[in-house]
Design a protein around this motif. Structure first.
Motif, PDB file in Angstrom:
ATOM      1  N   ILE A  49       0.835  -1.208   0.000  1.00 25.47           N
ATOM      2  CA  ILE A  49       0.000   0.000   0.000  1.00 25.47           C
ATOM      3  C   ILE A  49       0.867   1.254   0.000  1.00 25.47           C
ATOM      4  CG2 ILE A  49      -1.645   1.336   1.390  1.00 25.47           C
ATOM      5  CD1 ILE A  49      -2.869  -1.434   2.222  1.00 25.47           C
ATOM      6  N   VAL A  50       1.895   1.276   0.832  1.00 25.22           N
ATOM      7  CA  VAL A  50       2.782   2.448   0.867  1.00 25.22           C
ATOM      8  C   VAL A  50       3.456   2.648  -0.485  1.00 25.22           C
ATOM      9  CG1 VAL A  50       4.900   3.409   1.882  1.00 25.22           C
ATOM     10  CG2 VAL A  50       3.146   2.410   3.367  1.00 25.22           C
ATOM     11  N   ALA A  51       3.945   1.576  -1.096  1.00 27.73           N
ATOM     12  CA  ALA A  51       4.572   1.680  -2.421  1.00 27.73           C
ATOM     13  C   ALA A  51       3.570   2.198  -3.455  1.00 27.73           C
ATOM     14  CB  ALA A  51       5.134   0.328  -2.844  1.00 27.73           C
ATOM     15  N   ASN A  52       2.334   1.691  -3.414  1.00 29.38           N
ATOM     16  CA  ASN A  52       1.304   2.143  -4.347  1.00 29.38           C
ATOM     17  C   ASN A  52       0.986   3.626  -4.149  1.00 29.38           C
ATOM     18  OD1 ASN A  52       1.071  -0.428  -5.435  1.00 29.38           O
ATOM     19  ND2 ASN A  52      -0.665  -0.997  -4.151  1.00 29.38           N
ATOM     20  N   LEU A  53       0.917   4.061  -2.893  1.00 34.14           N
ATOM     21  CA  LEU A  53       0.661   5.475  -2.608  1.00 34.14           C
ATOM     22  C   LEU A  53       1.788   6.351  -3.151  1.00 34.14           C
ATOM     23  CD1 LEU A  53      -0.635   5.096   1.045  1.00 34.14           C
ATOM     24  CD2 LEU A  53      -1.949   6.101  -0.842  1.00 34.14           C
ATOM     25  N   LEU A  54       3.024   5.931  -2.914  1.00 32.97           N
ATOM     26  CA  LEU A  54       4.164   6.717  -3.387  1.00 32.97           C
ATOM     27  C   LEU A  54       4.202   6.794  -4.910  1.00 32.97           C
ATOM     28  CD1 LEU A  54       6.870   5.423  -0.894  1.00 32.97           C
ATOM     29  CD2 LEU A  54       5.912   7.735  -0.966  1.00 32.97           C
ATOM     30  N   LEU A  55       3.929   5.665  -5.576  1.00 30.03           N
ATOM     31  CA  LEU A  55       3.911   5.665  -7.045  1.00 30.03           C
ATOM     32  C   LEU A  55       2.796   6.551  -7.595  1.00 30.03           C
ATOM     33  CD1 LEU A  55       4.588   1.893  -7.780  1.00 30.03           C
ATOM     34  CD2 LEU A  55       6.032   3.817  -8.477  1.00 30.03           C
ATOM     35  N   THR A  56       1.608   6.390  -7.047  1.00 35.15           N
ATOM     36  CA  THR A  56       0.456   7.148  -7.539  1.00 35.15           C
ATOM     37  C   THR A  56       0.637   8.643  -7.303  1.00 35.15           C
ATOM     38  OG1 THR A  56      -0.986   5.257  -7.114  1.00 35.15           O
ATOM     39  CG2 THR A  56      -2.052   7.393  -7.389  1.00 35.15           C
ATOM     40  N   LEU A  57       0.968   9.008  -6.066  1.00 34.23           N
ATOM     41  CA  LEU A  57       1.148  10.429  -5.765  1.00 34.23           C
ATOM     42  C   LEU A  57       2.383  10.987  -6.457  1.00 34.23           C
ATOM     43  CD1 LEU A  57       0.194  10.492  -1.978  1.00 34.23           C
ATOM     44  CD2 LEU A  57      -1.194  11.206  -3.930  1.00 34.23           C
ATOM     45  N   GLY A  58       3.430  10.183  -6.554  1.00 41.77           N
ATOM     46  CA  GLY A  58       4.632  10.637  -7.245  1.00 41.77           C
ATOM     47  C   GLY A  58       4.357  10.988  -8.693  1.00 41.77           C
ATOM     48  N   ASN A  59       3.551  10.165  -9.372  1.00 42.62           N
ATOM     49  CA  ASN A  59       3.176  10.472 -10.754  1.00 42.62           C
ATOM     50  C   ASN A  59       2.325  11.732 -10.840  1.00 42.62           C
ATOM     51  OD1 ASN A  59       4.535   8.323 -11.949  1.00 42.62           O
ATOM     52  ND2 ASN A  59       2.814   6.932 -11.683  1.00 42.62           N
ATOM     53  N   TYR A  69       7.526  12.187   0.387  1.00 43.15           N
ATOM     54  CA  TYR A  69       8.534  11.414   1.101  1.00 43.15           C
ATOM     55  C   TYR A  69       7.948  10.104   1.613  1.00 43.15           C
ATOM     56  CZ  TYR A  69      10.706  16.058   1.454  1.00 43.15           C
ATOM     57  OH  TYR A  69      11.230  17.286   1.190  1.00 43.15           O
ATOM     58  N   PRO A  70       8.757   9.045   1.613  1.00 42.88           N
ATOM     59  CA  PRO A  70       8.343   7.783   2.231  1.00 42.88           C
ATOM     60  C   PRO A  70       8.534   7.863   3.744  1.00 42.88           C
ATOM     61  CG  PRO A  70      10.514   7.533   1.298  1.00 42.88           C
ATOM     62  CD  PRO A  70      10.064   8.934   0.964  1.00 42.88           C
ATOM     63  N   SER A  71       8.332   6.747   4.409  1.00 39.91           N
ATOM     64  CA  SER A  71       8.344   6.703   5.871  1.00 39.91           C
ATOM     65  C   SER A  71       9.721   6.910   6.502  1.00 39.91           C
ATOM     66  CB  SER A  71       7.765   5.368   6.349  1.00 39.91           C
ATOM     67  OG  SER A  71       8.519   4.304   5.806  1.00 39.91           O
ATOM     68  N   GLU A  72      10.741   7.110   5.710  1.00 37.43           N
ATOM     69  CA  GLU A  72      12.057   7.395   6.281  1.00 37.43           C
ATOM     70  C   GLU A  72      12.211   8.869   6.647  1.00 37.43           C
ATOM     71  OE1 GLU A  72      14.420   5.048   7.072  1.00 37.43           O
ATOM     72  OE2 GLU A  72      12.776   3.715   6.523  1.00 37.43           O
ATOM     73  N   VAL A 187      -4.415   2.346  -4.983  1.00 34.15           N
ATOM     74  CA  VAL A 187      -3.913   2.198  -3.614  1.00 34.15           C
ATOM     75  C   VAL A 187      -3.811   0.722  -3.235  1.00 34.15           C
ATOM     76  CG1 VAL A 187      -4.397   2.655  -1.169  1.00 34.15           C
ATOM     77  CG2 VAL A 187      -4.811   4.436  -2.894  1.00 34.15           C
ATOM     78  N   TYR A 188      -4.823  -0.068  -3.635  1.00 35.51           N
ATOM     79  CA  TYR A 188      -4.878  -1.471  -3.222  1.00 35.51           C
ATOM     80  C   TYR A 188      -4.414  -2.444  -4.316  1.00 35.51           C
ATOM     81  CZ  TYR A 188      -7.311   0.031   0.977  1.00 35.51           C
ATOM     82  OH  TYR A 188      -7.628   0.623   2.170  1.00 35.51           O
TER      83      TYR A 188
END
Length: 197
Positions: A49-59, A69-72, A187-188
């Motif tokens: 889910i986090v990867a999907n959020l980052l990809l979607t929002l990043g695009n 930013y990711p969780s780091e 997201v899912y």
């Protein structure tokens, strides 16, 4: 007896001591009121889910004046002193950081947490109360990993928070803070929900 008492005494850290230890640590910990709180690991579903959020929002935000930013990325709530690691963070361009290390963000506009059994009550309750004290924060989103459901809190002009949710697998939510749509199918993507026993 002395050993027993010593083990019961908690060492309270200053924020500076926390940051020194945290920056050298292999695992992440939150910080509040002098205590370091170790962060739990994440499940496969959580990571997808986090990867999907980052990809979607990043695009969506690629050529726009935002940083994602990711969780780091550590976030500090100045008003309460909480240092934490949201799952996804969005800030406007030229964000502000606590110091020259540029690893502690002060002014997020959108925070997203992926809920798990061990963190859900904290993310909904005490953590959200800390987040509400961040003046720059416009939107807080909670993503359930055990079912298709996204909840959203949007700060209104009067300071109140407007709640909305979507549990429609073909639906979406509008992220007003960054003017973009977040489809639940994205997201899912590849997330398989476990059937309750």
């Amino acid at each position: 007896m002395e050993k027993e008492l010593t083990s019961q005494l908690k060492v309270r850290l200053t924020p500076e001591e926390y940051l020194r230890l945290e920056r050298a640590a292999e695992t992440r910990s939150e910080y509040l009121d002098g205590e370091m709180i170790p962060m739990p690991g994440a499940s496969r579903e959580h990571n997808l889910i986090v990867a999907n959020l980052l990809l979607t929002l990043g695009n969506e935000l690629f050529d726009r004046p935002f940083e994602i930013y990711p969780s780091e990325m550590r976030v500090k709530v100045n008003f309460t002193g909480l240092y934490t690691y949201p799952d996804v963070v969005v800030a406007e361009s030229n964000p502000h950081f606590e110091d020259h290390q540029v690893d502690t963000l002060l002014d997020p506009i959108l925070l997203i947490e992926v809920l798990s059994k061990s963190t859900e009550s904290y993310d909904r309750g005490r953590k959200f109360s800390h987040y509400r004290a961040v003046e720059s924060l416009q939107e807080y989103v909670l993503v359930t990993q055990s079912e298709c459901r996204i909840e959203q809190y949007v700060r209104q002009a009067d300071g109140k928070w407007l709640y909305a949710e979507s549990a429609d697998p073909n639906g979406s939510i509008e992220l007003s803070s960054i003017a973009c749509r977040l489809p639940l199918t994205r997201v899912y993507h590849k997330v398989e929900f476990q059937n309750p026993a």
